[in-house]
Design a protein around this motif. Structure first.
Motif, PDB file in Angstrom:
ATOM      1  N   ASP A  89       0.496  -1.039  -0.011  1.00 44.45           N
ATOM      2  CA  ASP A  89       0.186  -0.065  -0.226  1.00 44.45           C
ATOM      3  C   ASP A  89       0.882   1.426   0.196  1.00 44.45           C
ATOM      4  N   ASP A  90       0.096   2.314   0.978  1.00 41.70           N
ATOM      5  CA  ASP A  90       1.076   4.202   0.284  1.00 41.70           C
ATOM      6  C   ASP A  90       2.569   3.669   1.670  1.00 41.70           C
ATOM      7  N   SER A  91       2.513   2.589   2.305  1.00 40.45           N
ATOM      8  CA  SER A  91       3.117   2.760   3.726  1.00 40.45           C
ATOM      9  C   SER A  91       3.622   1.833   3.740  1.00 40.45           C
ATOM     10  N   GLU A  92       4.073   0.259   3.042  1.00 39.90           N
ATOM     11  CA  GLU A  92       4.988  -1.137   3.279  1.00 39.90           C
ATOM     12  C   GLU A  92       4.618  -1.433   1.857  1.00 39.90           C
ATOM     13  N   ALA A  93       5.494  -2.776   1.798  1.00 35.16           N
ATOM     14  CA  ALA A  93       5.587  -3.621   0.747  1.00 35.16           C
ATOM     15  C   ALA A  93       6.145  -4.181   0.275  1.00 35.16           C
TER      16      ALA A  93
END
Length: 222
Positions: free
Chosen positions: A45-49
């Motif tokens: 997502d926008d925070s982690e991957a």
């Protein structure tokens, strides 16, 4: 090298999504070398991957991550074109490199002085952005080849085990045609037919689209 296509987002930015880029380099094994384009998949997502197959260009992958925390670098197998950028990406992000132990001999051909940080095992679940990627051990193209399945995303990342049009190659060292056919039949064709197949090279497909033509491959598997 720079990616040959831009990052391609397949879900709204506020949800777990799959980002895609293509990187270019070479594949070398058994004394031969070939130019290749590799798919790099980023789930998060926008925070982690999580990155699936750090191929060729750590800088391009870092740019696609865009400041997100990288939780893991997951290797579908250890052919050099799928792992050559993994150590540089790990150094830049602090993320662990994960590989099935049966592919360590192949890994050491490319990175003799840098071991992976963790082991992938069949059934293992890798959490990211509120979902999980389930590890399916699918030997054949390589002894430690794995696929990553997300039921929530209706997607399986197949590395070089299954492509649009058939199984991955088995004509080189460490590979075995009957084994890859068993893996595809028992681990992949059992997934829902609408499951998207996101491959290590080339175009995506679905389990349902591949199942009919795989019948002939399965008949020739033994």
């Amino acid at each position: 090298m720079s990616p040959t296509d831009p990052t391609d987002r397949t879900a709204p930015a506020d949800a777990v999504r799959i980002d895609h880029l293509t990187t270019s380099g070479t594949f070398s094994l058994d004394g031969g070398t070939w130019d290749v384009d590799n798919n790099v998949w980023i789930v998060g997502d926008d925070s982690e991957a999580v990155v699936i197959d750090a191929a060729h260009d750590a800088d391009a992958i870092l740019a696609a991550l865009d400041g997100r925390t990288l939780r893991a670098i997951v290797c579908t197998h250890a052919h050099n074109d799928h792992i050559d950028a993994a150590p540089a990406l790990a150094t830049a992000t602090g993320a662990p490199i994960l590989l099935h132990q049966d592919d360590l001999p192949l890994w050491k051909q490319t990175h003799p002085d840098r071991a992976p940080d963790g082991t992938l095992t069949d059934g293992q679940e890798i959490p990211v952005a509120g979902t999980v990627l389930k590890v399916l051990h699918t030997p054949g193209h390589a002894p430690g080849a794995v696929c990553l399945h997300s039921g929530a995303l209706a997607t399986v990342f197949t590395g070089d085990t299954l492509f649009h049009g058939g199984p991955g190659a088995t004509g080189r060292s460490f590979s075995h045609f009957p084994t890859i056919i068993d893996s595809i039949r028992d681990r992949l064709l059992t997934l829902p037919p609408e499951t998207s197949v996101r491959t290590g090279h080339g175009d995506s497909t679905t389990i349902g689209a591949e199942a009919p033509q795989l019948a002939d491959w399965i008949a020739r598997g033994h």
